[in-house]
Scaffold this motif. Structure first.
Motif, PDB file in Angstrom:
ATOM      1  N   GLU A   5       0.843  -1.196   0.000  1.00  0.00           N
ATOM      2  CA  GLU A   5       0.000   0.000   0.000  1.00  0.00           C
ATOM      3  C   GLU A   5       0.888   1.261   0.000  1.00  0.00           C
ATOM      4  OE1 GLU A   5      -3.133   0.067  -0.509  1.00  0.00           O
ATOM      5  OE2 GLU A   5      -3.567   2.171  -0.072  1.00  0.00           O
TER       6      GLU A   5
ATOM      7  N   VAL B 213      -2.165  -0.136   7.601  1.00  0.00           N
ATOM      8  CA  VAL B 213      -1.963  -0.476   6.184  1.00  0.00           C
ATOM      9  C   VAL B 213      -0.634  -1.190   6.022  1.00  0.00           C
ATOM     10  CG1 VAL B 213      -3.323   1.378   5.172  1.00  0.00           C
ATOM     11  CG2 VAL B 213      -0.915   1.783   5.717  1.00  0.00           C
TER      12      VAL B 213
ATOM     13  N   TYR C  24      -6.620   6.871   6.004  1.00  0.00           N
ATOM     14  CA  TYR C  24      -6.233   5.581   6.578  1.00  0.00           C
ATOM     15  C   TYR C  24      -6.585   5.569   8.057  1.00  0.00           C
ATOM     16  CZ  TYR C  24      -3.347   4.602   2.453  1.00  0.00           C
ATOM     17  OH  TYR C  24      -2.904   4.352   1.194  1.00  0.00           O
TER      18      TYR C  24
END
Lengths: 435, 504
Positions: free
Chosen positions: B22, B44, B379
């Motif tokens: 990511e 992530v 996020y």
């Protein structure tokens, strides 16, 4: 705090079981020291001799030519015979001026000792590249000669194949031969001074016999190679030891060995506040090898760097005997005078001598020193205050070979009580270099 | 998607493959590791790629290690902003990851009227930048505080908020912290080509390809090159070499503060400073160089350090010099930090031109990038962000009781491997097993100080190599100084080892 850390009492504690520590231990035991302890950081006794597998040791002391391990073994056997307690794998962490010694080992953890007398016998270490500030990269392939010697002789690995040696100290010379014998190509031994700092016999047996060029008045001015060494630039130097522009030569090699001097390893001595001598980088001692800190003695290469192990042993016997006497409570009486470096003399040792007492039968005292330059047909003079009391002629004197001078009982008996100075009279000799 | 539970997978793990992550951080220097550590708060998948075989192999291992107060940079510049912000956070930041920090203070010396005027402008600049505690002190006070200063000094700018950090130890600590929070480190992995793709980027490396949604360019000397591949706004890094002398620690340090001279166009000039480890640093020089990897020292630069340092320290002695070294700083042509989103490359972020005061600014730069990325991409944070792994106190810094306890925990504390810096076998072994552990001799040196001292590894390097070989289960002949072809040994004298390289 755990029990291990409460101090145990010992009469004489010796730091280091190299040639100096072993000789000191033997002498201390023979002189009657009851509890004696030798602490050695390596896993075996013998110090640097363990990796000096070449011969040439013991000619003075044993009148035979031995290898380093053979020389050490003679002392090791004697140490066993005398039942001396030597503990290996033990690193001394601290020594105080009142002789409290702290050590650690994998086997026993932290231990502390209160010693009646301490003998410093830690030896010396090699000057690294940084001490010279040689420009260039910091790639792999640059070793001090002694480290390379350890890799080859003790570990069984070659540190390189195409070698340039900087400095012509004895270890560098020995390694030139050693690497050649193991199949490496030694391209040159490069020395910044106009003379070698190694023993003449080593120049002959390690360089000449193998056609390895000795480039005097040259040095390494650049080091090349991003990862592993690919080459060095060598240049000639002028009388101020500065590289001469235009004389640079590139030499392709994968290894640079440094043999550029030894430094007495006095970190522990400094912790005990032992005063140091600038010239020797070792402790200031009297003729019994006692430092200026009462009860702390020093001998061997930690005191001043020797050329021959035989002389290390001789010096250390004296230290061992004196330390045993100190631990028994004997104290030196009488006035001490200083021994000073005069013209052409570096690091005269001992730096103090005791004037003989009336009831004494004085023993001769040997003073060791390094000549500052190469002299031919020089005169070494001893001055008592301003007055010359002794002179000896020497055909050759060089910084690479330690010089000695013996003060006879008669001479000692006649000393006025002023400091004495040792001079090399260069007017009758040739000073090849003004350093 | 790459798994990230192993902490760090190394060496050619990408060979011939294309993998997705990511967020891809490019560069394992201080900034890359600081950014990765901050980003590891997010839930992530994050990968960091590094060209060499360890973190802190570039500018991060060879700089002054000074935490600057913040009076040097022009008000309004990013250098000023992040310097002052970083300085405020620095002590706590180091504490969080167990890296050393010493609040020492600094002085800038002036020897004439012109330099005094310069100090006055630095003072007002510092005040404008928000630096606290700055004041100009006169000769008597200087000599009272730092008695080894050249008595010819007229006045000095005293900066109490300056400090001493260990840039490579901090980098290692940040890498460890990132790794325990799932960041995956790929070493010997160099980004060669960056390409924009529909939903992110394709990164071609020397070992394979990586696709990433987010790219964070912390590639130091190579950052502009990579930036230019994805942005029309061109940047240019002009590598600047700084050379140093490092002197051994003495019982009594010569200076307790960082002693600067009045700065010039090329930088802050030659400083004389203690380090956090009580050694002493003289330098740096500042020379423009062509080659970003040219870390060779030069006779001219070393001579100029000697000459300039003697102005600060008239009784200078290089008798205890243990090494000289050089580092290359990533100076950007615009003379300021570039931090944030990459222009016309959505999804790409960067920290470019991070030269001095980059070390000081690192916490602030990392925080800025983290905040921006987290916000712009919404996020979520991890439910549990693990604290930095404990780093036991160095044996050399322990008192007697602590040493006895350490030995009781692990008898390998009883074996002193590096005598100069008193580093034990236990510490060397554990440096190899840190989350981002040492893989070569220099890696051990930076994490433990073994070989950092006065004998420069002369005594301990054979033992350190043996421990590396044992712990990594590789032959002695494969041990390197710092990865690549920097092998320490060339042959074995034992024929059985020569033939069977797989076993030691």
């Amino acid at each position: 705090m755990c029990d291990a850390v409460s101090p145990q009492k010992v009469d004489v504690l010796i730091i280091g079981a190299g040639p100096a520590g072993l000789a000191a231990a033997i002498a201390a035991k023979e002189a009657g020291a009851e509890s004696l302890l030798v602490l050695e950081r390596e896993d075996e006794m013998g110090g640097i001799l363990r990796q000096c597998i070449h011969n040439g040791f013991g000619l003075h002391r044993f009148k035979v030519e031995l290898t380093g391990p053979e020389y050490a073994q003679r002392d090791v056997l004697r140490v066993h015979e005398l039942g001396i307690d030597v503990r290996c794998g033990v690193t001394v962490l601290d020594v105080t001026s009142d002789r409290l010694v702290t050590a650690i080992s994998k086997q026993a953890g932290l231990t502390r000792y209160q010693a009646g007398a301490v003998i410093l016998a830690m030896g010396c270490r090699e000057r690294p590249r940084g001490a010279l500030a040689i420009p260039g990269t910091r790639c792999a392939g640059i070793f001090s000669a002694g480290t390379a010697q350890k890799f080859i002789n003790l570990e069984g690995y070659m540190p390189g194949k195409k070698v340039v040696i900087l400095g012509s100290g004895d270890i560098g010379l020995i390694m030139a031969r050693r690497m050649t014998l193991q199949g490496a190509t030694v391209l040159a031994c490069v020395e910044i001074m106009p003379y070698s700092s190694g023993l003449n016999r080593n120049i002959v047996q390690c360089l000449h016999d193998y056609d390895i060029p000795l480039l005097l008045s040259h040095t390494v001015v650049d080091i090349h190679g991003r990862e592993r060494l690919t080459g060095v630039t060598i240049a000639q130097v002028d009388h101020q030891r500065q590289p001469i522009t235009g004389t640079e030569t590139y030499v392709e090699c994968d290894t640079l060995l440094l043999s550029v001097g030894l430094i007495p390893e006095n970190e522990l001595s400094k912790k005990a506040d032992v005063p140091m001598n600038q010239a020797t980088q070792g402790a200031v001692v009297d003729d019994s090898l006692q430092t200026d800190v009462p009860g702390i003695f020093a001998c061997g290469n930690v005191l001043h760097v020797h050329d021959l192990v035989d002389f290390v042993s001789a010096e250390s016997f004296k230290a061992g005997k004196a330390a045993a006497a100190y631990a028994r409570g004997e104290r030196r009486k009488g006035k001490m005078i200083r021994v000073l470096d005069g013209e052409g003399v570096r690091g005269a040792t001992p730096q103090r001598i005791g004037l003989p007492q009336t009831d004494d039968e004085p023993e001769p005292i040997q003073v060791l020193f390094r000549p500052a330059c190469v002299y031919e047909n020089a005169v070494v003079r001893v001055l008592d205050g301003q007055k010359e009391i002794h002179r000896v002629k020497r055909r050759i004197l060089a910084p690479g070979e330690m010089a000695d001078l013996t003060l006879s009982p008669k001479l000692l008996g006649a000393l006025s009580g002023q400091d004495i100075t040792i001079h090399i009279d260069a007017s009758e000799g040739v000073c090849a270099w003004n350093s | 998607m790459l798994r990230c539970d192993s902490g760090n997978e190394r060496y050619g793990a990408l060979e011939g493959k294309r993998v997705h992550t990511e967020i891809l951080v490019i560069g394992g220097g201080l900034i890359g590791c600081a950014v990765a550590r901050e980003l590891s708060r997010l839930a992530v998948d994050i990968t960091l790629i590094e060209r060499t075989e360890d973190v802190a192999e570039g500018a991060s291992k060879a700089n002054s290690g000074i935490v600057h107060a913040g009076f040097d940079a022009k008000p309004g510049s990013l250098k000023a902003k992040y310097n002052v912000e970083g300085n405020r956070r620095f002590a706590a930041y180091c504490q969080e990851v167990h890296a050393p920090y010493v609040p020492s203070g600094a002085m800038v010396l002036a020897f004439d009227q012109e330099q005094r005027q310069h100090l006055e402008s630095l003072l007002s600049q510092g005040i404008q930048n928000g630096v606290e505690g700055l004041r100009i002190i006169e000769n008597a006070e200087i000599l009272a505080l730092e008695p080894n200063t050249n008595p010819a000094v007229q006045c000095a700018l005293l900066a109490p908020s300056s400090g001493l950090a260990s840039p490579y130890e901090l980098t290692c600590a940040l890498a460890d912290h990132a790794a325990v929070n799932g960041v995956r480190f790929l070493f010997d992995t160099q980004a060669i080509r960056l390409q924009k793709r529909e939903n992110g980027f394709l990164v071609t490396t020397n070992h394979g390809e990586i696709t990433a949604t987010i790219l964070v360019n912390c590639a130091g000397l190579f950052s502009a090159e990579l930036h230019n591949q994805i942005s029309t706004h061109k940047l240019s890094i002009m590598p600047r070499k700084g050379e140093y002398y490092l002197l051994d620690h003495e019982e009594k340090p010569v200076f307790s503060r960082t002693m600067f001279q009045t700065p010039t166009k090329m930088g802050k000039g030659v400083l004389v400073s203690p380090t956090g480890h009580k050694t002493m640093l003289l330098g740096p020089t500042a020379q423009q160089v062509e080659d970003a990897l040219d870390v060779a020292t030069t006779a001219e630069a070393l001579a100029s350090i000697r000459e300039k340092a003697a102005m600060t320290w008239p009784h200078m002695s290089l008798r205890t010099n243990i090494t000289t070294f050089a580092g290359i700083r990533a100076h950007e042509a615009g003379d300021d930090f570039i931090v944030g989103a990459t222009m016309d490359a959505p999804g790409a972020y960067e920290a470019i031109g991070i030269e001095s005061p980059g070390l000081t600014a690192a916490p602030a730069i990392a925080n800025a990038l983290y905040t921006q990325i987290a916000q712009e991409h919404s996020y979520a944070c991890k439910q549990a962000w693990k604290p930095a792994p404990d780093l036991p106190k160095a044996f050399s810094a322990m008192n007697l009781e602590e040493r006895a306890q350490a030995y009781a925990r692990d008898p390998a504390y009883g074996n002193i491997v590096c005598r100069c810096e008193q580093v034990t076998e236990a510490e060397i072994r554990s440096a190899i097993h840190r989350p981002v552990g040492a893989r070569h001799v220099d890696g051990i040196k930076r994490r433990t100080r073994a070989g950092m001292g006065r004998c420069q590894g002369g005594f301990c390097s054979p033992r350190v190599m043996e421990i590396l070989a044992e712990e990594l289960q590789i032959p002695m002949l494969e041990i390197t100084k710092f990865g690549g072809q920097s092998r320490m040994l060339t042959d074995s004298l034992n024929p059985s080892i020569k033939e069977d390289k797989g076993h030691v």
